[in-house]
Structure formats: structure tokens, C-alpha cells
Design an enzyme around this catalytic site. Sequence first.
Site, PDB file in Angstrom:
ATOM      1  N   LYS A  80       0.761  -1.190  -0.043  1.00 58.05           N
ATOM      2  CA  LYS A  80      -0.129   0.091  -0.009  1.00 58.05           C
ATOM      3  C   LYS A  80       0.832   1.281   0.035  1.00 58.05           C
ATOM      4  O   LYS A  80       1.943   1.196   0.265  1.00 58.05           O
ATOM      5  CB  LYS A  80      -0.958   0.081   1.190  1.00 58.05           C
ATOM      6  CG  LYS A  80      -0.184   0.217   2.533  1.00 58.05           C
ATOM      7  CD  LYS A  80      -0.116   1.599   2.891  1.00 58.05           C
ATOM      8  CE  LYS A  80       0.758   1.549   4.249  1.00 58.05           C
ATOM      9  NZ  LYS A  80       1.653   2.539   4.675  1.00 58.05           N
ATOM     10  N   ASP A 113      -2.190  -1.953  10.329  1.00 57.14           N
ATOM     11  CA  ASP A 113      -2.302  -1.775   8.800  1.00 57.14           C
ATOM     12  C   ASP A 113      -2.964  -3.217   8.357  1.00 57.14           C
ATOM     13  O   ASP A 113      -3.372  -3.141   7.327  1.00 57.14           O
ATOM     14  CB  ASP A 113      -1.033  -1.610   7.867  1.00 57.14           C
ATOM     15  CG  ASP A 113      -0.305  -0.110   8.293  1.00 57.14           C
ATOM     16  OD1 ASP A 113      -1.293   0.692   8.578  1.00 57.14           O
ATOM     17  OD2 ASP A 113       0.734   0.039   7.693  1.00 57.14           O
TER      18      ASP A 113
END
Length: 283
Positions: free
Chosen positions: A11, A136
Site C-alpha cells: 500500500k 495496517d
Amino acid sequence: MDEITLEAFGKINLSLDVLHKRADGYHELNTIMQQIDLKDTITLKELEEGIKIECNEKEVPLDSTNLVYKAWEKMKEKTGINRGIHIIIDKKIPIASGLAGGSANGAAVLKGLNILWNLNLSDEDLRDIGLEIGADVPFCIMGGTAHAKGIGEKLTKLKPFSNKMVLLANVGIPISTAYVYENLNLRAINNRIDIDKIVHYIEEDNLTKLAENMANVMESVVIKEHSIIDEIKKDMIKYGALGSIMSGSGPTVFGLFDDEDKLYRCKNELEKKICKVFVAKTI
Ligand code: ATP
């Protein structure tokens, strides 16, 4: 089925603001998370008992500190199932780079065990378990584009912002996320990032405006120590990126492009300075 292979996507943060330090010691974030197609591949094979971890990258720990190990432990703890697993990580996402490689691996193991062990857990269940592994991980389970608050777990899925060209430049300096948080002077940040504006540009699919307005408050800490980060950001703009910032706590810098020729020219130029330069797309 006794074997499954999954993709574990990295990401970037299309913007990242740190609001304040909470009583529990964590920092309250306001950020836009975007999955990219730079990925590791995770293969899970049934094992009678215990865990065996293999990885092509020698710097990745193969013990209980690996997030794939934690994912397996949490799944056993939550479901009461006590089965072994053999995990093979094909690592492509640079380590400790602000691209959430470890979290993506942990998320892939949760998803894979859900299938391999016929658990039928919902994505929401998996995100809850994931949060116990790392901040995350819930996003890595959700994927796509999301607005994240809290420590990253309060997620709102956004309209897809896919197929945008991204150039990633990793300077290879190890930067600990804890160091960046400790050295962040929140009082000195006068202008908060207008994350709602970023969300608006995503909804409009307005790449140019989004790129021009991206920001990451963690940059100041890292640039103070490593001016190369600022140099790369400037190079990205010089060679045609619409915008360029650091991802997460760094040290990876990314640029967004709308022109493939410019992107590859920029890649060639950056490769004269640093070796880890990757081309990716948002997904
Ligand atoms: P984030 O953006 O979530 O902060 P990151 O990309 O900066 O993540 P990771 O690549 O996840 O960082 O790795 C951070 C540390 O976690 C590494 O130094 C490594 O020792 C450890 N680690 C544990 N499991 C893994 C894994 N599966 N892959 C890579 N690193 C891992």
C-alpha cells in the site's frame, strides 16, 4: 484442498496526517490508504503440527516476530483449531519501507487459513483479528482505496482509484516507525492536511488535483535526517510526476504519473542514484 497461494499487495498513503498522541500511547491518524499491485506471494501448505516459514529474502525474520506467524497463532486462538502450517513467502515488497509488506503477508495468511480450514469467517471478522496483529492489517484485508482513522482500523471504503501509474523509489535506509513518531512535533504542524479534499478528488477521479494536494506530516522528521528523501521528491516532479510524497513512515517516496514515457524516463534517472525503483499501478 491442502494448499493455497495468495497475493499480498502493498500500500501507499495518498496522504497521511497524525492528529495527536492518545492516552494509550498510540497516535490518532487521518490517512488515505491505497493498495498497489507491487506484491508478495504467499503459499500455505497444510502441516500436521507446528509452523515452518520460508522466505526468499534473508532479512525477513522466520520466527514468532514474523506477522505470518502471529496471524497463524491468532487464528488458532480465536477458532480453537490446532493445525500446523507451512508458509512460503516470495518477497518482492521492500522491507521496512512504509509499504506495509509485513501487514499484507499477515492479512494473506488470515484469508488463506479461513479458506484452508473452512472457517467461513466474514471479512469483518478477519479485520478484527487482523487489528490484533498490526494496525495496517485490517486495511490489507479490505484492500482497494480507504479513508483510515483511529490507529488505522476505522476504515471507510472509498470509490476505487485504480489503474493510476505509480513510481516507487526506496532509498534503502532503515527507518523505524517508532523513531518517526517519537520525533514528530505535532505542535509545530500548523496546517493540517485537508483529507476531506483528498477524498473529494478520489470521488471525482481527479488524479492531477489529488497528486498536487497530497501531503505526509511524517516527511519532516525523515527529511531532517535524510535529505535524499527531499531530493527524490524533487526529481520525481522534475521528470514529470504530478505529485510526490513519502509513503507511511518512509523511506519509500512515490510519484503519481499520467504519462508512461515520463514515468520510465524518471525511473531511468532515479536508478542512477538508487537501486530500488519500482513501477506499480493502484488497484
Ligand atoms: P508499515 O508500512 O505497516 O509500517 P513497513 O512496510 O514499513 O510496514 P514491513 O515490511 O512490514 O514494514 O516490516 C517491518 C519489520 O517487520 C521488518 O523490519 C521485519 O523485521 C518485520 N517483519 C515481520 N514480518 C514480516 C514479513 N512477513 N515481511 C517483512 N517484514 C516482516
